[in-house]
Design a protein around this motif. Structure first.
Motif, PDB file in Angstrom:
ATOM      1  N   UNK A 365       0.832  -1.206   0.000  1.00  0.00           N
ATOM      2  CA  UNK A 365       0.000   0.000   0.000  1.00  0.00           C
ATOM      3  C   UNK A 365       0.865   1.253   0.000  1.00  0.00           C
ATOM      4  N   UNK A 366       1.880   1.261   0.846  1.00  0.00           N
ATOM      5  CA  UNK A 366       2.689   2.470   1.002  1.00  0.00           C
ATOM      6  C   UNK A 366       3.479   2.815  -0.263  1.00  0.00           C
ATOM      7  N   UNK A 367       3.816   1.821  -1.086  1.00  0.00           N
ATOM      8  CA  UNK A 367       4.565   2.134  -2.302  1.00  0.00           C
ATOM      9  C   UNK A 367       3.717   2.874  -3.328  1.00  0.00           C
ATOM     10  N   UNK A 368       2.385   2.877  -3.118  1.00  0.00           N
ATOM     11  CA  UNK A 368       1.505   3.633  -4.007  1.00  0.00           C
ATOM     12  C   UNK A 368       1.297   5.072  -3.530  1.00  0.00           C
ATOM     13  N   UNK A 382      -2.425  13.603  -1.979  1.00  0.00           N
ATOM     14  CA  UNK A 382      -3.204  12.729  -1.091  1.00  0.00           C
ATOM     15  C   UNK A 382      -4.285  12.002  -1.885  1.00  0.00           C
ATOM     16  N   UNK A 383      -5.014  12.737  -2.744  1.00  0.00           N
ATOM     17  CA  UNK A 383      -6.056  12.105  -3.547  1.00  0.00           C
ATOM     18  C   UNK A 383      -5.469  11.163  -4.595  1.00  0.00           C
ATOM     19  N   UNK A 384      -4.324  11.548  -5.155  1.00  0.00           N
ATOM     20  CA  UNK A 384      -3.663  10.669  -6.115  1.00  0.00           C
ATOM     21  C   UNK A 384      -3.235   9.367  -5.442  1.00  0.00           C
ATOM     22  N   UNK A 385      -2.786   9.467  -4.208  1.00  0.00           N
ATOM     23  CA  UNK A 385      -2.408   8.268  -3.451  1.00  0.00           C
ATOM     24  C   UNK A 385      -3.607   7.359  -3.265  1.00  0.00           C
ATOM     25  N   UNK A 386      -4.737   7.946  -2.908  1.00  0.00           N
ATOM     26  CA  UNK A 386      -5.954   7.136  -2.725  1.00  0.00           C
ATOM     27  C   UNK A 386      -6.345   6.445  -4.025  1.00  0.00           C
ATOM     28  N   UNK A 387      -6.273   7.178  -5.145  1.00  0.00           N
ATOM     29  CA  UNK A 387      -6.630   6.603  -6.436  1.00  0.00           C
ATOM     30  C   UNK A 387      -5.707   5.454  -6.814  1.00  0.00           C
ATOM     31  N   UNK A 388      -4.417   5.611  -6.540  1.00  0.00           N
ATOM     32  CA  UNK A 388      -3.468   4.560  -6.899  1.00  0.00           C
ATOM     33  C   UNK A 388      -3.697   3.300  -6.061  1.00  0.00           C
ATOM     34  N   UNK A 389      -3.984   3.476  -4.781  1.00  0.00           N
ATOM     35  CA  UNK A 389      -4.291   2.317  -3.941  1.00  0.00           C
ATOM     36  C   UNK A 389      -5.574   1.643  -4.421  1.00  0.00           C
ATOM     37  N   UNK A 390      -6.554   2.453  -4.803  1.00  0.00           N
ATOM     38  CA  UNK A 390      -7.823   1.908  -5.294  1.00  0.00           C
ATOM     39  C   UNK A 390      -7.620   1.121  -6.587  1.00  0.00           C
ATOM     40  N   UNK A 391      -6.738   1.611  -7.461  1.00  0.00           N
ATOM     41  CA  UNK A 391      -6.523   0.957  -8.751  1.00  0.00           C
ATOM     42  C   UNK A 391      -5.761  -0.362  -8.646  1.00  0.00           C
TER      43      UNK A 391
END
Length: 762
Positions: A365-368, A382-391
């Motif tokens: 998770x943290x690498x995203x 912060x939002x980009x991080x959430x999107x990458x984890x979601x993807x």
């Protein structure tokens, strides 16, 4: 024998200064009246033990403690000499729970819910708890529109102090919304206003949406939607005066009446910016969507404030306040706004907390994460991080919060909460498509292998056209900076005889591939493989197929090297509304094999949001293939068009050049060296489904064709079609349907107006 008794809790508690018995030392304790309860359980609740002094105060405490257990209906304390006697009458136990007439709810789920409030088999029976359960059950029926429901509860005594509980339910029919009336609405047609309501009168899709059943929560949401509708169209003083909900005497029809006061329509006279702007005023004005002379819109005003707040958040100002103050001129029916900007203090991130992952490693998770601990807070990152984890598709839910650190005014924590979902599947299934007919498939895959984020799968599918078996493995973080590595092994059989193509191929091969991120949403890929293809021809096969086998033999080896570039800016994989994707790829069969060819492809797809409901999709694809070193491109590497994934309304792979035998054009399609496909589609949700994103409709226009190398590409050759489409993301996989009308078909074209694909093919 001297025998004394305390005859109940009230007498014990009300004793004041007068003893029910004289204090004495307890030599023994007896318990009488128990049937199911162990004597030791009673002893554990008594505040007095053998050898201790018994007083009326302890007697009162004993009675109170035993009543509090809920096990007993009556408790008495008796004294016989120096022996303390505890006489109890147990409450009955619940032996069984039955339901008669239950259809609306699942029986097991209902029993589970009753257990949570204390009604369950083997539990102690309590009438008050049963009455509460009956009322809650009735409330659940009312929430589903069953206002005529009647529930009769029967408690039957059984032997050994047990009872049986029976819920006899007459559910009745769910009441339907018969009519919704809007009183006082003049500026807009009633039908247009009712379209913003989730609640509806019965229609053809009501059996699925249940929107024809009254719900207080849904009505409150609809009234807020109605308010937003007016406020977004200039009616600053709009107000809902009253709401009335009535039901018919037979409890089958519901009537809803909403009385509104529209007020006057207001225009925007001016928009000013004030406060500590930090950046130039022009920079912030780019974020302001409402302009002088526009009709007032609360939505645009809120979006303007949010855009300014987001702009400040990207600079590290996590606690920025942006508020719009109105100045209303009722005589001129105008409103002026001053947007006050207070950026607050710049904040940095103290700690990133990840919660909810039980099997997925923290590092996956943290690498995203694109927001770093100790760095300045950046709302975009912060939002980009959430999107990458979601993807990553390892989680069913991904949410992020940025609470301030207590005791500080310049620090925040980033709390990333995930809900893991099952990422391993073992599947056996069947599908159907208009091209492949019956497709049987099975496989085993794990998208998050041992919580490491690695992907592995073994897939098998068999259809009339394709029979494939493949093994794949991918490590998305082969290196710490995001370089991916993967390999594939496959065995593929292509049998296009059902499409009147007189040949078959059987391929076996594999390859290794690497992916390199070059930007946040861009990557390039390279790969190298080996392929052994066996071609089977027939006496009546087209001459070009026979010539190919004569030149290269029935079995040949190629060494394909690939390079590709992808840019993906779509906002969603399943339901995109904005952004797009571009792909460019090149496949070259390098020297060393028996075949020398190359294939170049390019795709550009874009989504344009026209409104909250409608999205325009434009897609263009181009391809070119040829041989080198004096060779031609293998016929099974040529391009084809037509079908549900390219030009709808025409049969799969039917568009393009046809073979000529003895000067006569046959029905054999040979594919081409050059390919163009264009699609435009207006996408919108199914009316009545509200925010449900599992079903999507479209109105489309398609065009496409393929040409031989020596043919001149002419727009007049393109075949076109128009029609409607539907995509349903069902529990069984994606289902695609289309009904198309070819616009310029010519003699010899194979038409197929209705096309569909069910299930997932590999």
């Amino acid at each position: 024998m001297n025998k004394k008794m305390v005859a109940g809790l009230i007498a014990a508690l009300s004793a004041s200064g007068t003893f029910a018995f004289e204090a004495f030392t307890v030599k023994d304790i007896r318990v009488e009246g128990i049937q199911r309860t162990e004597a030791g359980t009673v002893f554990s609740y008594l505040p007095v033990k053998v050898g201790e002094t018994m007083s009326d105060e302890k007697a009162a405490q004993s009675i109170k403690a035993l009543f509090a257990t809920g096990f007993f209906k009556d408790v008495r304390i008796e004294v016989e000499g120096d022996v303390l006697i505890v006489v109890v009458e147990e409450r009955p136990a619940i032996a069984q729970i039955d339901f008669v007439g239950l259809k609306e709810f699942d029986k097991d789920q209902l029993k589970k819910g009753l257990k949570e409030i204390g009604i369950a088999e083997s539990r102690v029976f309590d009438r008050a708890t049963l009455d509460k359960a009956e009322q809650e059950l009735k409330r659940q029926y009312l929430s589903r529109g069953k206002y005529s429901v009647a529930i009769t509860t029967t408690v039957t005594p059984l032997e050994r102090n047990r009872v049986a509980i029976n819920f006899s339910i007459s559910e009745g029919e769910a009441a339907k919304i018969k009519q919704i009336n809007l009183v006082g609405a003049k500026a807009f047609a009633e039908k247009e206003l009712l379209d913003v309501f989730q609640l509806q009168t019965p229609n053809w899709i009501s059996w699925y949406t249940k929107n024809d059943q009254y719900s207080k929560q849904k009505l409150s949401a609809d009234l807020e939607s109605l308010r937003s509708f007016y406020l977004n169209r200039g009616y600053l003083e709009f107000n809902v005066e009253s709401t009335q909900v009535s039901i018919s005497p037979d409890k089958k029809d519901i009537y809803i009446t909403v009385s509104v006061n529209e007020g006057e329509r207001y225009m925007v006279s001016s928009v000013k910016l004030a406060g500590d702007l930090l950046l130039s005023e022009e920079e912030f004005r780019k974020a302001v969507q409402i302009k002088p002379g526009d009709v007032f819109s609360r939505e645009k005003l809120n979006e303007s404030s949010k855009a300014i707040s987001d702009r400040l958040g990207a600079l590290g100002y996590a606690f920025a306040n942006v508020n719009a103050a109105p100045d209303v001129d009722k005589e001129k029916r105008q409103v002026a706004f001053t947007i006050f900007v207070d950026p607050g203090k710049r904040a940095y991130v103290r700690r990133i907390n990840v919660v909810g992952n039980t099997k997925t490693a923290d590092q996956v998770i943290r690498r995203e994460m694109r927001q770093m601990e100790g760095g300045w807070y950046d709302a975009d990152r912060v939002q980009l991080s959430r999107q990458r984890v979601d993807k990553t598709n390892y989680f069913s839910e991904v949410s992020v919060e940025t609470p301030p650190v207590p005791g500080t005014n310049d620090q925040v924590d980033v709390n990333l909460k995930v809900v893991e979902k099952s990422t391993g599947t073992i599947s056996l299934g069947a599908g159907f498509s208009s091209a492949e007919k019956v497709i049987l498939s099975g496989g085993i895959s794990q998208a998050n292998l041992f919580g490491s984020g690695k992907f592995a799968s073994l897939q098998l599918n068999t259809g009339k056209l394709n029979r494939n078996i493949s093994l794949s493995y991918t490590d998305p973080y082969f290196t710490v900076d995001g370089i991916s590595q993967g390999f594939d092994l496959y065995q593929r059989n292509l049998n296009p005889l059902s499409l009147s193509y007189r040949y078959k191929t059987s391929s076996m091969g594999g390859g290794i591939r690497f992916g390199f991120p070059i930007a946040e949403k861009e990557s390039i890929s390279v790969g190298f493989g080996i392929d052994n293809t066996k071609v089977t021809t027939y006496e009546d096969s087209p001459q070009r197929y026979l010539d190919f086998v004569k030149e290269f033999g029935e079995s040949n080896i190629s060494l394909p090297a690939t390079v590709g570039w992808t840019s993906d800016t779509k906002d969603s994989v399943i339901y995109p509304t904005r952004g797009g994707i571009q792909r460019a790829g090149l496949e070259v069969a390098v020297p060393g094999g028996s075949l020398h060819y190359y294939r170049a492809t390019y795709q550009h797809q874009r989504y344009f949001p026209l409104s909250k409901t409608f999205t325009l999709m434009l897609n263009g694809e181009a391809g070119y293939a040829d041989g080198y070193g004096g060779q031609s491109v293998p016929f099974y590497k040529r391009f084809y068009a037509g079908g549900v994934t390219s030009v709808r309304g025409y049969d799969t792979a039917s568009l393009g050049p046809r073979d000529t035998v003895n000067g006569v054009v046959s029905d054999q399609r040979t594919g081409g060296n050059k390919r163009l496909v264009f699609n435009s589609e207006l996408l919108f949700p199914l009316p009545g489904l509200g925010v449900d994103k599992s079903f999507r409709l479209g109105a489309f226009f398609d065009a496409g064709w393929v040409w031989d190398k020596e043919d001149k590409m002419a727009v007049g050759d393109l075949r076109t079609s128009t029609g409607i489409s539907a995509v349903w993301t069902s529990p069984l996989g994606p289902l695609k349907f289309s009904i198309a009308q070819p616009l310029n078909s010519k003699d010899g074209d194979r038409l197929q107006r209705f096309q569909f694909q069910m299930g997932t093919t590999f």
